[in-house]
Design a protein around this motif. Structure first.
Motif, PDB file in Angstrom:
ATOM      1  N   THR A   1      25.462 -25.875   5.731  1.00  0.00           N
ATOM      2  CA  THR A   1      24.220 -26.191   5.016  1.00  0.00           C
ATOM      3  C   THR A   1      22.930 -25.289   6.231  1.00  0.00           C
ATOM      4  O   THR A   1      22.421 -25.222   5.219  1.00  0.00           O
ATOM      5  N   TYR A   2      23.101 -25.460   7.041  1.00  0.00           N
ATOM      6  CA  TYR A   2      22.648 -25.016   7.902  1.00  0.00           C
ATOM      7  C   TYR A   2      22.000 -23.460   7.147  1.00  0.00           C
ATOM      8  O   TYR A   2      21.068 -22.564   6.875  1.00  0.00           O
ATOM      9  N   ILE A   3      23.637 -22.514   6.906  1.00  0.00           N
ATOM     10  CA  ILE A   3      23.653 -21.534   6.283  1.00  0.00           C
ATOM     11  C   ILE A   3      23.246 -20.855   5.394  1.00  0.00           C
ATOM     12  O   ILE A   3      21.897 -20.057   5.140  1.00  0.00           O
ATOM     13  N   ALA A   4      23.498 -22.101   4.386  1.00  0.00           N
ATOM     14  CA  ALA A   4      22.286 -22.413   2.920  1.00  0.00           C
ATOM     15  C   ALA A   4      20.755 -22.119   3.000  1.00  0.00           C
ATOM     16  O   ALA A   4      20.269 -21.440   2.016  1.00  0.00           O
ATOM     17  N   GLU A   5      20.777 -22.959   3.821  1.00  0.00           N
ATOM     18  CA  GLU A   5      18.964 -23.367   4.493  1.00  0.00           C
ATOM     19  C   GLU A   5      18.598 -21.460   4.455  1.00  0.00           C
ATOM     20  O   GLU A   5      17.155 -20.926   4.568  1.00  0.00           O
ATOM     21  N   THR A   6      18.903 -21.203   5.873  1.00  0.00           N
ATOM     22  CA  THR A   6      18.123 -20.131   6.932  1.00  0.00           C
ATOM     23  C   THR A   6      18.462 -18.434   6.374  1.00  0.00           C
ATOM     24  O   THR A   6      17.910 -17.707   6.679  1.00  0.00           O
ATOM     25  N   LYS A   7      20.015 -18.901   5.382  1.00  0.00           N
ATOM     26  CA  LYS A   7      20.607 -17.319   5.255  1.00  0.00           C
ATOM     27  C   LYS A   7      20.787 -16.011   6.914  1.00  0.00           C
ATOM     28  O   LYS A   7      20.977 -15.759   6.867  1.00  0.00           O
ATOM     29  N   LYS A   8      21.134 -17.446   7.816  1.00  0.00           N
ATOM     30  CA  LYS A   8      21.662 -17.257   8.593  1.00  0.00           C
ATOM     31  C   LYS A   8      22.491 -17.046   8.402  1.00  0.00           C
ATOM     32  O   LYS A   8      23.521 -18.409   8.858  1.00  0.00           O
ATOM     33  N   ALA A   9      24.170 -15.863   9.212  1.00  0.00           N
ATOM     34  CA  ALA A   9      25.272 -16.340   8.866  1.00  0.00           C
ATOM     35  C   ALA A   9      26.129 -15.419  10.145  1.00  0.00           C
ATOM     36  O   ALA A   9      27.354 -15.424  10.663  1.00  0.00           O
ATOM     37  N   ALA A  10      25.584 -14.846  10.843  1.00  0.00           N
ATOM     38  CA  ALA A  10      25.697 -13.527  11.478  1.00  0.00           C
ATOM     39  C   ALA A  10      26.462 -14.279  12.823  1.00  0.00           C
ATOM     40  O   ALA A  10      27.780 -13.640  13.091  1.00  0.00           O
ATOM     41  N   PHE A  11      26.442 -14.759  13.173  1.00  0.00           N
ATOM     42  CA  PHE A  11      26.688 -15.971  14.550  1.00  0.00           C
ATOM     43  C   PHE A  11      28.161 -15.982  14.159  1.00  0.00           C
ATOM     44  O   PHE A  11      29.052 -16.400  15.410  1.00  0.00           O
ATOM     45  N   LEU A  12      29.083 -16.333  12.848  1.00  0.00           N
ATOM     46  CA  LEU A  12      30.104 -17.066  12.542  1.00  0.00           C
ATOM     47  C   LEU A  12      30.950 -15.329  13.060  1.00  0.00           C
ATOM     48  O   LEU A  12      31.925 -15.334  13.541  1.00  0.00           O
ATOM     49  N   ASP A  13      30.374 -14.269  13.397  1.00  0.00           N
ATOM     50  CA  ASP A  13      30.678 -12.999  13.509  1.00  0.00           C
ATOM     51  C   ASP A  13      31.005 -12.891  15.423  1.00  0.00           C
ATOM     52  O   ASP A  13      31.737 -12.072  15.694  1.00  0.00           O
ATOM     53  N   ASN A  14      30.095 -13.368  15.946  1.00  0.00           N
ATOM     54  CA  ASN A  14      30.248 -13.390  16.865  1.00  0.00           C
ATOM     55  C   ASN A  14      32.009 -14.458  17.524  1.00  0.00           C
ATOM     56  O   ASN A  14      31.615 -15.329  17.168  1.00  0.00           O
ATOM     57  N   LYS A  15      31.636 -14.522  19.129  1.00  0.00           N
ATOM     58  CA  LYS A  15      31.791 -16.257  20.070  1.00  0.00           C
ATOM     59  C   LYS A  15      31.606 -17.453  19.494  1.00  0.00           C
ATOM     60  O   LYS A  15      29.386 -17.176  19.944  1.00  0.00           O
ATOM     61  N   LEU A  16      31.910 -18.201  19.387  1.00  0.00           N
ATOM     62  CA  LEU A  16      31.775 -20.006  19.811  1.00  0.00           C
ATOM     63  C   LEU A  16      32.305 -20.768  20.255  1.00  0.00           C
ATOM     64  O   LEU A  16      33.499 -20.072  20.887  1.00  0.00           O
ATOM     65  N   ILE A  17      31.236 -21.381  21.117  1.00  0.00           N
ATOM     66  CA  ILE A  17      31.866 -22.311  22.024  1.00  0.00           C
ATOM     67  C   ILE A  17      31.636 -23.506  22.157  1.00  0.00           C
ATOM     68  O   ILE A  17      30.377 -24.265  21.488  1.00  0.00           O
ATOM     69  N   PHE A  18      32.831 -24.240  21.527  1.00  0.00           N
ATOM     70  CA  PHE A  18      32.451 -25.997  21.753  1.00  0.00           C
ATOM     71  C   PHE A  18      32.786 -26.882  23.024  1.00  0.00           C
ATOM     72  O   PHE A  18      34.618 -26.356  23.430  1.00  0.00           O
TER      73      PHE A  18
END
Length: 500
Positions: free
Chosen positions: A129-146
């Motif tokens: 939903t965040y990607i759909a609103e902001t058109k920002k998706a490049a973060f998915l191609d880097n490292k994600l920490i949970f």
């Protein structure tokens, strides 16, 4: 743009379209779930005990199913823990989510094959939903920490058992596995401080773009990185662009977290619990969290002021109003029935239904009849911090002081660990107290009537709350300190730790 980011955009648009469909039919969708849940569970032990086959309306539903807490369901859950089937929901649970209870000790919350999608898909959809609103998706191609609890699972009556965050770790989509951090081996470390140092070892030289976790533990992660590098987080992780959080009100942590980061970044607030994933922030511009009405949960709401009545009035989604505090009751496709979460929410919109999480029904101060709730405490602190911009708060809690060693009128004691103290402490206290009297008429009357005197502020030393959590075996993971209590158990231990 990488392949993950490219593929996420059409999926994000699809999810938002689905979301808009059920939003437009919110009342209808909830009624559908009420009927479907009752029909599916009619032949379970709970369904037979509560005459589910005779339920034909919402009125019948409320008459047949009382409001429960975990203690009331304990006998049914005990049967599940010995391996019985068809107790609360058809078959056996897929998992037990272990969580701490204030009166029940460890709680075992069932998660079924039907309900696991609520937990997993809702977390995914928040990001899409965040990607759909902001058109920002490049973060998915880097490292994600949970930052989460251990994914190690045990067995209880043949059912896999662990912390919700650990269970969820086993359902991270395959396309994110390769850039998920920390490693599985590090995530399995139980001691939080050992684990945190290892997480930093693994992540400090990575292209980190998304960080997710409960704010106080993310702040501890940031603090350790800053101590090790002498740099702001933006300089350690230049591509860090999205912070995802839940579990506590973010506002008291916001200033210090962003000061540690060194730049403004987007954030997404989530409302997950072992009992279900209930809401998420669906917009960077609108207030509130979108209540998820089509994921296998039928919601009910009790006005907070009537929660402790003998027969409190229960409302369906169509009956709620904006601006009122409600206790949340859930019925779900894992077999929780009339289950009181203990949380309170306030609707900020009914088109669509969006909420703010305002506190805990049992977390209040009413030692003198004031019934001050968490939302009021947090608003008062935020008011003062807006007027004293230098102030940074690490953590805080509030408790009544009935009999002070110095004598005099009783008062509320605020125990606060500051990263940066107010320049004018007296004025800071005055601002908190004035705002609290504006928010709570009962508190105002007690102050004016000389039943209570103005609050007192007790600054705590650095790491007082961390030492408190460590001493109670609750350092890290999903654990958090209650904002306020009606007794002094937490306050007295913090004072003792502060003096040590």
């Amino acid at each position: 743009m990488g392949i993950r980011a490219i593929l996420s955009e059409p999926l994000a648009q699809y999810i938002v379209k689905q979301q808009q469909d059920w939003i437009s039919r919110s009342t209808e969708v909830q009624e559908k779930w009420r009927k479907e849940l009752v029909k599916t569970a009619a032949d379970t032990q709970f369904g037979r005990d509560h005459f589910f086959k005779d339920i034909h309306s919402y009125s019948d539903f409320k008459e047949a199913i009382p409001v429960h807490d975990y203690e009331d369901l304990k006998d049914y859950i005990a049967k599940l823990k010995t391996g019985e089937s068809d107790v609360l929901w058809p078959g056996k649970p897929l998992y037990f989510a272990k969580t701490s209870g204030t009166t029940s000790g460890t709680k075992y919350i069932p998660i079924s094959k039907d309900s696991i999608s609520n937990h997993i898909n809702s977390a995914r959809n928040a990001i899409l939903t965040y990607i759909a609103e902001t058109k920002k998706a490049a973060f998915l191609d880097n490292k994600l920490i949970f930052l989460s609890g251990s994914p190690i699972l045990t067995e209880t009556g043949g059912v896999l058992t662990g912390r919700l965050s650990g269970i969820s770790n086993h359902h991270v989509p395959a396309y994110l596995r390769s850039n998920q951090m920390p490693s599985y081996e590090t995530n399995c470390i139980e001691d939080w401080e050992t684990k945190l140092d290892k997480i930093i070892d693994e992540t400090i030289d990575q292209r980190m773009s998304l960080i997710s976790g409960i704010p106080p533990w993310v702040q501890m992660y940031f603090d350790r990185i800053i101590e090790r590098t002498g740099k702001k987080i933006k300089d350690v992780f230049p591509e860090f662009s999205l912070f995802i959080y839940g579990g506590v009100n973010f506002e008291p942590y916001r200033a210090k977290l962003f000061e540690s980061i060194g730049k403004k970044i987007d954030s997404i607030e989530l409302y997950p619990a072992s009992e279900g994933f209930f809401a998420y922030q669906d917009s960077q511009t609108d207030e509130g969290l979108l209540l998820l009405l089509d994921t296998g949960i039928f919601y009910e709401f009790i006005p907070v002021e009537h929660f402790f009545d003998e027969n409190p009035k229960r409302l369906s989604i169509s009956e709620v109003e904006t601006g009122r505090n409600y206790a949340v009751i859930v019925n779900n496709n894992a077999g929780l029935w009339g289950y009181s979460l203990g949380d309170t929410v306030k609707f900020v919109s009914t088109q669509p239904y969006k909420i703010l999480v305002t506190g805990r029904i049992k977390h209040f101060i009413s030692a003198f009849g004031e019934h001050v709730i968490g939302e009021e405490i947090e608003k008062a602190l935020r008011y003062a911090m807006e007027r004293h911009r230098e102030v940074e708060v690490v953590e805080f809690t509030v408790a009544p002081m009935v009999n002070s060693e110095q004598g005099g009128l009783p008062y509320h004691e605020w125990l606060v660990e500051f990263a940066t103290m107010p320049n004018d402490r007296e004025k800071f206290v005055e601002d908190i107290d004035r705002r609290l009297t504006e928010l709570n008429i009962y508190y105002q009357d007690l102050i004016k009537g000389n039943i209570l005197r103005r609050l007192e502020l007790v600054p705590l030393r650095k790491n007082a709350f961390i030492d408190f959590m460590r001493a109670n075996g609750k350092l890290g993971g999903q654990n958090k300190v209650p904002r306020l209590s009606n007794d002094r158990k937490i306050a007295d231990e913090l004072v003792r730790i502060n003096r040590a």
